[in-house]
Design an enzyme around this catalytic site. Structure first.
Site, mmCIF file in Angstrom:
data_model
loop_
_atom_site.group_PDB
_atom_site.id
_atom_site.type_symbol
_atom_site.label_atom_id
_atom_site.label_comp_id
_atom_site.label_asym_id
_atom_site.label_seq_id
_atom_site.Cartn_x
_atom_site.Cartn_y
_atom_site.Cartn_z
ATOM 1 N N SER A 120 4.861 -9.435 -11.766
ATOM 2 C CA SER A 120 6.111 -10.190 -11.892
ATOM 3 C C SER A 120 6.278 -10.737 -13.303
ATOM 4 O O SER A 120 7.365 -11.190 -13.646
ATOM 5 C CB SER A 120 6.092 -11.376 -10.931
ATOM 6 O OG SER A 120 5.819 -10.963 -9.637
ATOM 7 N N HIS A 141 8.631 -3.118 -11.279
ATOM 8 C CA HIS A 141 8.698 -4.411 -10.579
ATOM 9 C C HIS A 141 9.639 -4.284 -9.380
ATOM 10 O O HIS A 141 10.849 -4.453 -9.502
ATOM 11 C CB HIS A 141 9.169 -5.472 -11.588
ATOM 12 C CG HIS A 141 9.233 -6.857 -11.047
ATOM 13 N ND1 HIS A 141 10.039 -7.827 -11.601
ATOM 14 C CD2 HIS A 141 8.589 -7.452 -10.017
ATOM 15 C CE1 HIS A 141 9.889 -8.945 -10.924
ATOM 16 N NE2 HIS A 141 9.020 -8.736 -9.962
ATOM 17 N N GLU A 153 12.941 -3.369 -11.344
ATOM 18 C CA GLU A 153 12.988 -3.648 -12.783
ATOM 19 C C GLU A 153 11.905 -2.791 -13.463
ATOM 20 O O GLU A 153 10.718 -2.969 -13.196
ATOM 21 C CB GLU A 153 12.710 -5.148 -12.981
ATOM 22 C CG GLU A 153 12.933 -5.658 -14.372
ATOM 23 C CD GLU A 153 12.769 -7.190 -14.427
ATOM 24 O OE1 GLU A 153 11.884 -7.745 -13.731
ATOM 25 O OE2 GLU A 153 13.526 -7.823 -15.175
ATOM 26 N N ASN A 191 13.190 -12.438 -13.460
ATOM 27 C CA ASN A 191 12.567 -13.752 -13.272
ATOM 28 C C ASN A 191 12.904 -14.741 -14.387
ATOM 29 O O ASN A 191 12.933 -15.941 -14.155
ATOM 30 C CB ASN A 191 11.044 -13.613 -13.137
ATOM 31 C CG ASN A 191 10.671 -13.143 -11.748
ATOM 32 O OD1 ASN A 191 11.347 -13.465 -10.785
ATOM 33 N ND2 ASN A 191 9.618 -12.357 -11.647
HETATM 34 P P1 NAI Z 1 -0.666 -10.223 -1.856
HETATM 35 O O1 NAI Z 1 -1.557 -11.371 -2.050
HETATM 36 O O2 NAI Z 1 0.188 -10.138 -0.619
HETATM 37 O O3 NAI Z 1 -1.529 -8.861 -1.923
HETATM 38 C C1 NAI Z 1 -2.441 -8.562 -2.935
HETATM 39 C C2 NAI Z 1 -3.440 -7.573 -2.373
HETATM 40 O O4 NAI Z 1 -4.248 -7.067 -3.448
HETATM 41 C C3 NAI Z 1 -4.401 -8.166 -1.340
HETATM 42 O O5 NAI Z 1 -4.378 -7.411 -0.152
HETATM 43 C C4 NAI Z 1 -5.765 -8.086 -2.050
HETATM 44 O O6 NAI Z 1 -6.856 -7.899 -1.154
HETATM 45 C C5 NAI Z 1 -5.543 -6.882 -2.954
HETATM 46 N N1 NAI Z 1 -6.526 -6.807 -4.040
HETATM 47 C C6 NAI Z 1 -7.016 -7.799 -4.810
HETATM 48 N N2 NAI Z 1 -7.913 -7.332 -5.699
HETATM 49 C C7 NAI Z 1 -7.990 -5.987 -5.490
HETATM 50 C C8 NAI Z 1 -8.733 -4.938 -6.070
HETATM 51 N N3 NAI Z 1 -9.604 -5.180 -7.058
HETATM 52 N N4 NAI Z 1 -8.565 -3.687 -5.598
HETATM 53 C C9 NAI Z 1 -7.698 -3.439 -4.592
HETATM 54 N N5 NAI Z 1 -6.956 -4.394 -3.991
HETATM 55 C C10 NAI Z 1 -7.102 -5.655 -4.430
HETATM 56 O O7 NAI Z 1 0.244 -10.132 -3.174
HETATM 57 P P2 NAI Z 1 1.753 -9.609 -3.328
HETATM 58 O O8 NAI Z 1 2.704 -10.698 -2.997
HETATM 59 O O9 NAI Z 1 1.857 -8.296 -2.654
HETATM 60 O O10 NAI Z 1 1.832 -9.422 -4.903
HETATM 61 C C11 NAI Z 1 1.283 -8.295 -5.544
HETATM 62 C C12 NAI Z 1 1.909 -8.164 -6.914
HETATM 63 O O11 NAI Z 1 3.317 -7.983 -6.780
HETATM 64 C C13 NAI Z 1 1.712 -9.367 -7.830
HETATM 65 O O12 NAI Z 1 1.541 -8.913 -9.133
HETATM 66 C C14 NAI Z 1 3.029 -10.120 -7.669
HETATM 67 O O13 NAI Z 1 3.330 -10.900 -8.795
HETATM 68 C C15 NAI Z 1 4.009 -8.957 -7.553
HETATM 69 N N6 NAI Z 1 5.274 -9.267 -6.888
HETATM 70 C C16 NAI Z 1 5.300 -10.026 -5.756
HETATM 71 C C17 NAI Z 1 6.518 -10.286 -5.132
HETATM 72 C C18 NAI Z 1 6.575 -11.089 -3.865
HETATM 73 O O14 NAI Z 1 7.679 -11.525 -3.503
HETATM 74 N N7 NAI Z 1 5.472 -11.275 -3.159
HETATM 75 C C19 NAI Z 1 7.792 -9.792 -5.667
HETATM 76 C C20 NAI Z 1 7.635 -8.930 -6.832
HETATM 77 C C21 NAI Z 1 6.408 -8.715 -7.417
#
Ligand code: NAI
Length: 287
Positions: A120, A141, A153, A191
């Site tokens: 993000s 993104h 994005e 953002n």
């Molecule tokens: P989340 O916390 O739901 O999921 C992250 C996942 O990554 C977890 O399942 C975790 O176990 C896994 N993980 C961590 N380290 C790892 C590794 N070394 N190898 C493999 N898997 C690993 O996070 P979310 O919300 O899905 O966010 C993910 C990305 O997307 C972030 O960069 C966030 O900023 C971005 N993002 C999130 C949005 C949202 O609304 N949640 C919107 C747009 C972008």
């Protein structure tokens, strides 16, 4: 380059959504996470989402079965990414975690593979610095919930090649999305604009300028926003908003991106929005 195999790193909110739309679009897709239970949870989310599309007659039962057949999970990044044409990283928004993954992907993936991040706000050039293929590192993104939101994005760093942008645009369009290309500015564009708005909305609330229901209504009816800033903040998560504001503030030093105290207090008391069932609306709505 034609993308056939896709690897998504991370099976959380975003990773599961991206893997789902990728499999639906016909790509052999592997979703990687650190524990099988996280992958199982991601797969459950995908099945539930596809099930809803079937229920609403947006897709046929057969299409759901085919999409699921194209999806594979793995706890081993090497196994998941070694023959991928396109990788989308979607792990926690922590630079040190992402940098380590990009370093590993550099070693694992064929040299043509494009490495995209769903970050993000972490600079794409920083992620690229962990690889020897900065021209093939790009931001993709996606927005939450991925299966429903059209906008993506696309962030190009100073070193991202034309070819990587083109492959990414084709890939994202093939998922039924509408990509928009922007530069690797702090916080990118979506953002940068929204975070400032929500910070200002929270400041107005601190000042007692209006009720949150009224302020949201004003924005919906005056500017044709589908949701007001407080409703959207509860959906995104107040903790995520504070992290993003702090990230932009750290990169720019611009005071206007310093999270207003109310946002920080809300995170401290666990009012992080819809995901906890406690957000702006539970704390301030007067009904
Ligand atoms: P989340 O916390 O739901 O999921 C992250 C996942 O990554 C977890 O399942 C975790 O176990 C896994 N993980 C961590 N380290 C790892 C590794 N070394 N190898 C493999 N898997 C690993 O996070 P979310 O919300 O899905 O966010 C993910 C990305 O997307 C972030 O960069 C966030 O900023 C971005 N993002 C999130 C949005 C949202 O609304 N949640 C919107 C747009 C972008």
């Amino acid at each position: 380059m034609r993308v056939k195999k896709v690897c998504v790193i991370g099976s959380g909110t975003m990773g599961a959504g991206i893997a789902q739309v990728s499999a639906q679009a016909g790509y052999e897709t592997t979703m990687v996470d650190i524990r099988q239970e996280f992958l199982d949870r991601g797969m459950d989310k995908i099945k539930a989402s596809l099930g809803k599309f079937v229920e609403k007659e947006k897709i046929k039962q057969e299409e759901m079965k085919e999409a699921l057949a194209r999806l594979r999970t793995s706890v081993d990044m090497k196994d998941g990414a070694k023959d991928a044409d396109y990788v989308v990283e979607a792990v926690f928004e922590r630079a040190e975690v992402k940098l380590l993954i990009f370093e590993q992907l550099e070693e694992i993936c064929p040299k043509e593979t494009i490495l995209a991040s769903n970050t993000s706000g972490i600079p794409i050039s920083l992620l690229a610095s962990a690889t020897r293929r900065a021209d093939k590192v790009i931001g993709a993104h996606f927005m939450n919930p991925v299966p429903l939101m059209k906008g993506v994005e696309i962030v190009r760093s100073l070193l991202t090649s034309e070819e990587s942008v083109k492959v990414t645009l084709d890939f994202v369009k093939s998922l039924g999305k509408e990509p928009v290309v922007v530069k690797d500015s702090p916080g990118f564009v979506a953002n940068r604009i929204y975070m400032l708005t929500v910070n200002e909305a929270a400041k107005l609330l601190e000042e007692g300028a209006g009720r949150i229901e009224d302020m949201d209504k004003l924005m919906r009816l005056s500017f044709n926003w589908p949701m007001g800033p407080f409703e959207l903040a509860d959906l995104i998560g107040i903790d995520v908003i504070v992290d993003l504001l702090e990230g932009i503030y750290k990169q720019t030093g611009w005071e206007r991106y310093k999270p207003t105290p109310l946002l920080k207090r809300m995170v401290e008391i666990g009012y992080t929005g819809r995901k906890t069932g406690k957000g702006f609306y539970q704390l301030f709505a007067q009904g």
